[in-house]
Design an enzyme around this catalytic site. Structure first.
Site, mmCIF file in Angstrom:
data_model
loop_
_atom_site.group_PDB
_atom_site.id
_atom_site.type_symbol
_atom_site.label_atom_id
_atom_site.label_comp_id
_atom_site.label_asym_id
_atom_site.label_seq_id
_atom_site.Cartn_x
_atom_site.Cartn_y
_atom_site.Cartn_z
ATOM 1 C CB SER A 51 -0.957 -0.041 1.202
ATOM 2 O OG SER A 51 -1.978 0.903 1.071
ATOM 3 C CG ASP A 190 -4.183 -1.908 0.205
ATOM 4 O OD1 ASP A 190 -3.098 -2.495 0.316
ATOM 5 O OD2 ASP A 190 -4.446 -0.858 0.801
#
Length: 343
Positions: A51, A190
């Site tokens: 991320s 993600d």
């Protein structure tokens, strides 16, 4: 080439996910970098990031300094999360986002994409000067999707991928940003959904794929803050609330750390893992609140000041040996030119 088990000690950098809280590890690295002759990324043999940590990892591997990446959070963070337009407009847009969040992603992904394109341009994973490991998730086939540099003969595809695609994919936090669709029409979300702390992935990659001896590994693992909270024994949906996210993220992170410690012998046979994080009260820092960036910067610089004497002799005496991939973009381009000429 890779796989030589006689190589000296290997240094790994692992960076957690956490949205705008990535300003904390960016500041920590920038503070350490002030005492180094080269950008801090060049001192590591492998960099893993998820991320926001994946964005930092990609930037470092491309040769950007930690100071440049910290500046990116400071200058463009408000833009990414729809702030920086004055108190009144910020309040109105914030209310709109909260309303939209009930049925759709909270933030506009195009703002993040614009920022990443400005920074990374047309660079590909194969342009990385350091080995990379960037996790994402394919929700369609329910499978892990990890972007990697060509640091093993089997890794023939990802080095051609756009760095922006990898960054957008690993940062596409569900409910915050929309799923990222790559140029090959692959929808990704993600990597934090399964590997918010990528340290276990990095250590497994180092031992199992790269063939580095486990007792040669030293890992600098950077978190994006850790909240204190309690869960009542009778907690239900309304009382647990956002703590559900903390619960799963913390479990994954501590599990990953445990795996990495077992594999490297850390804590029993030797010191191999150096974890840097800061515990803060719950809800003090939100992952999409750019108003806390300066506080995060201060935390990062403070911890770097106290940890620098311990970390410098382990990680920062000399830069890592140059990374030589098995496949290069130049070779790929030459093959394409030859095929075009013979057609």
């Amino acid at each position: 080439m890779e796989g030589d088990t006689q190589l000296p000690g290997r240094r790994i950098l692992s960076i957690d996910g956490g949205g705008i809280l990535g300003a904390f590890p960016a500041a920590f690295l920038a503070a350490l970098e002030q005492h180094l002759a080269k950008p801090i990324g060049s001192y590591f043999d492998l960099i893993a990031g998820t991320s926001t940590g994946g964005i930092i990892a990609i930037g470092l591997a491309m040769g950007l300094s930690a100071a440049e990446l910290l500046s990116l959070y400071e200058r463009r963070g408000p833009e990414i999360f729809g702030q920086g337009r004055g108190p009144i407009l910020n309040f109105i847009s914030g209310a709109v986002r909260l309303g939209r969040w009930i049925v759709a992603n909270k933030h506009d992904s195009s703002a993040l994409q614009c920022v990443l394109e400005d920074v990374l341009g047309e660079k590909r994973i194969g342009d990385a000067k350091t080995r990379l490991l960037i996790p994402a998730w394919n929700p369609v086939v329910r499978s892990v999707y990890i972007y990697k540099t060509a640091h093993h003969p089997r890794l023939k595809h990802d080095y051609k991928a756009l760095a922006v695609d990898a960054a957008l994919a690993t940062a596409a936090a569900p409910t915050y940003f929309r799923q990222h669709v790559t140029r090959h029409a692959v929808g990704l979300t993600d990597g934090g959904t399964w590997a918010n702390n990528p340290i276990a992935l990095a250590v497994v990659e180092a031992i199992a794929l790269l063939g580095w001896p486990r007792d040669s590994l030293h890992v600098l693992s950077l978190g994006c803050l850790e909240e204190t909270y309690t869960i009542r024994k009778w907690a239900g949906l309304s009382t647990l609330g956002q703590k559900v996210i903390n619960l799963f993220m913390d479990g994954q992170s501590h599990g990953a750390l445990g795996i990495a410690k077992l594999l490297t012998g850390d804590g029993h046979e030797r010191t191999a893992i150096y974890r840097v994080n800061q515990t803060v009260p719950q809800s003090t820092y939100r992952m999409d609140d750019p108003t806390v960036i300066q506080d995060l910067k201060g935390l990062g610089y403070t911890l770097a000041r106290s940890r620098q004497p311990e970390l410098e002799p382990v990680f920062f005496r000399t830069p890592a040996k140059p990374f030589v991939p098995f496949y290069t973009l130049e070779e790929n381009s030459s093959v394409a030119e030859k095929e075009t000429a013979s057609a």
